[in-house]
Design a protein around this motif. Sequence first.
Motif, PDB file in Angstrom:
ATOM      1  N   PHE A 156       1.227  -3.664   8.693  1.00  7.32           N
ATOM      2  CA  PHE A 156       1.675  -2.839   7.893  1.00  7.32           C
ATOM      3  C   PHE A 156       2.973  -2.869   8.800  1.00  7.32           C
ATOM      4  CE2 PHE A 156      -2.425  -1.020   8.406  1.00  7.32           C
ATOM      5  CZ  PHE A 156      -2.370  -0.889   6.837  1.00  7.32           C
ATOM      6  N   GLY A 200       5.035  -1.180   4.837  1.00  6.85           N
ATOM      7  CA  GLY A 200       4.436  -0.774   3.365  1.00  6.85           C
ATOM      8  C   GLY A 200       3.641  -1.908   2.749  1.00  6.85           C
ATOM      9  N   LEU A 246      -3.020   2.990   9.204  1.00  7.69           N
ATOM     10  CA  LEU A 246      -1.545   3.975   9.654  1.00  7.69           C
ATOM     11  C   LEU A 246      -1.591   5.297   9.927  1.00  7.69           C
ATOM     12  CD1 LEU A 246       0.839   2.486   6.630  1.00  7.69           C
ATOM     13  CD2 LEU A 246       0.194   1.982   9.416  1.00  7.69           C
ATOM     14  N   GLN A 261       2.212   4.618   0.711  1.00 13.11           N
ATOM     15  CA  GLN A 261       1.507   5.618   2.737  1.00 13.11           C
ATOM     16  C   GLN A 261       1.936   7.166   2.277  1.00 13.11           C
ATOM     17  OE1 GLN A 261       4.643   3.648   5.650  1.00 13.11           O
ATOM     18  NE2 GLN A 261       5.210   2.325   3.787  1.00 13.11           N
ATOM     19  N   ALA A 266       9.951   2.131   1.906  1.00 13.59           N
ATOM     20  CA  ALA A 266       9.078   2.001   1.521  1.00 13.59           C
ATOM     21  C   ALA A 266       8.836   1.962   0.052  1.00 13.59           C
ATOM     22  CB  ALA A 266       7.888   3.073   1.489  1.00 13.59           C
ATOM     23  N   ASP A 275      -3.555   3.050   3.424  1.00 14.03           N
ATOM     24  CA  ASP A 275      -3.182   3.437   4.486  1.00 14.03           C
ATOM     25  C   ASP A 275      -4.450   3.556   5.531  1.00 14.03           C
ATOM     26  OD1 ASP A 275      -3.394   5.852   2.986  1.00 14.03           O
ATOM     27  OD2 ASP A 275      -0.698   6.391   3.863  1.00 14.03           O
ATOM     28  N   THR A 328       0.727  -1.361   0.009  1.00  5.64           N
ATOM     29  CA  THR A 328      -0.109  -0.009   0.440  1.00  5.64           C
ATOM     30  C   THR A 328       0.476   0.977  -0.065  1.00  5.64           C
ATOM     31  OG1 THR A 328      -1.803   1.554   0.697  1.00  5.64           O
ATOM     32  CG2 THR A 328      -0.248   0.347   2.426  1.00  5.64           C
ATOM     33  N   ASP A 352      -3.732   2.105  -2.205  1.00  3.13           N
ATOM     34  CA  ASP A 352      -3.338   3.180  -1.422  1.00  3.13           C
ATOM     35  C   ASP A 352      -4.818   3.293  -0.480  1.00  3.13           C
ATOM     36  OD1 ASP A 352      -3.007   5.666  -0.476  1.00  3.13           O
ATOM     37  OD2 ASP A 352      -4.707   6.514  -1.719  1.00  3.13           O
ATOM     38  N   MET A 356       0.705  -4.578   3.851  1.00  2.00           N
ATOM     39  CA  MET A 356      -0.222  -4.615   4.362  1.00  2.00           C
ATOM     40  C   MET A 356      -0.928  -6.115   4.358  1.00  2.00           C
ATOM     41  SD  MET A 356      -3.823  -2.884   2.912  1.00  2.00           S
ATOM     42  CE  MET A 356      -5.307  -2.278   3.980  1.00  2.00           C
TER      43      MET A 356
END
Length: 360
Positions: free
Chosen positions: A330, A333, A318, A141, A161, A315, A139, A313, A335
């Motif tokens: 996570f 990055g 987070l 960040q 990431a 996140d 995903t 996407d 998931m």
Amino acid sequence: MCRPTAPRRGYDYRALIMKLSYQLVEQSWPLAKEFRISRGAKTQANVLLLALSDGEHVAWGESVPYARYGETLTSVSQQIERIMPLLSSQTSGEQLNQMMPAGAARNLVDCALWDLRAKKANASVATLLGLTPASTVITAQTLSIDTKERMAAEARTIGNAQLIKIKLDEHDIIEKMEQIHLAAPQSQFIIDANEAWSFETLIQVLPALAKLNVALIEQPLPSNNDTDLATLSSPIPICADESCHVSADLAKLKGKYQAINIKLDKAGGLTEAVKLMQAATEQGFIIMTGCMVGTSLAMAPAYLLSGASSFVDLDGPLLIAKDRDNGFTFADGQMQPHSSAFWGGENNQTNVELARLFTS
């Protein structure tokens, strides 16, 4: 920890209608730090949670009303209150799409109904829809807008990431991206302008951005002023976000955008999101699955689209100081899926937090 707000006067959150009891709860989830985009900043995620019960099974969903689309917690709650007397556990997603417009209200009801269907059928939502989500995904960040020094420092902290999403307005675009690229030279970047650029700005920055590992540019122009994109030959795919809500929007996007960002709160639920994903794939669009800032409960239905997505996407958890229990995990990055009892699983276990809503 979230802070549920008090129910508004006059609302019956335990109404029994057509064998469906429900509770509608406003929750406020503090963010880990201020989150800033071109339209403004926030320090908490204000979400709506809908819990449903048919007397045997308990299900739930989460949505995030979005001011950009004229939504508030109050307006979305009122939509749900109006529709609940017309629903039953037998209401299909397509029927719901005919009864409600796209938006956060329909998303909330649709996702809760899908969770209920899964529990009734003892089969996962993925199985019921014929979807194959990825076992794990990368995903993006997200870095919110700040000074170039602070954004670079933030990028350095997540330097491992593979994919970083950069929120930018019209100021210091190249300067910020150069500093971020230096801080995370191995990362790919998605730039999200949230409609803040002009066409002239886009043309000016594209050559430099193409050399800085930028893989996608989201909604650079206002959705009501994007016709110039049809004249652009961009070295970086341009992704429709605010310009793309439902499958009917695809016709007007062809020739202007190469990618679309599917968000359940825009599409009005998982039912329409799947329809949009399938139609966009057939028409050759790159698929990105995105989110508003919410908890893992809002991400869980969207995660089912991950197997067909080139970019993910999700996140939101987070960005929150503390997520719901049993949600996604996570690491660099990556998931990892939530527990099967959390949402949409193939068993009849009930999440403790959800069960509490009907026993308190």
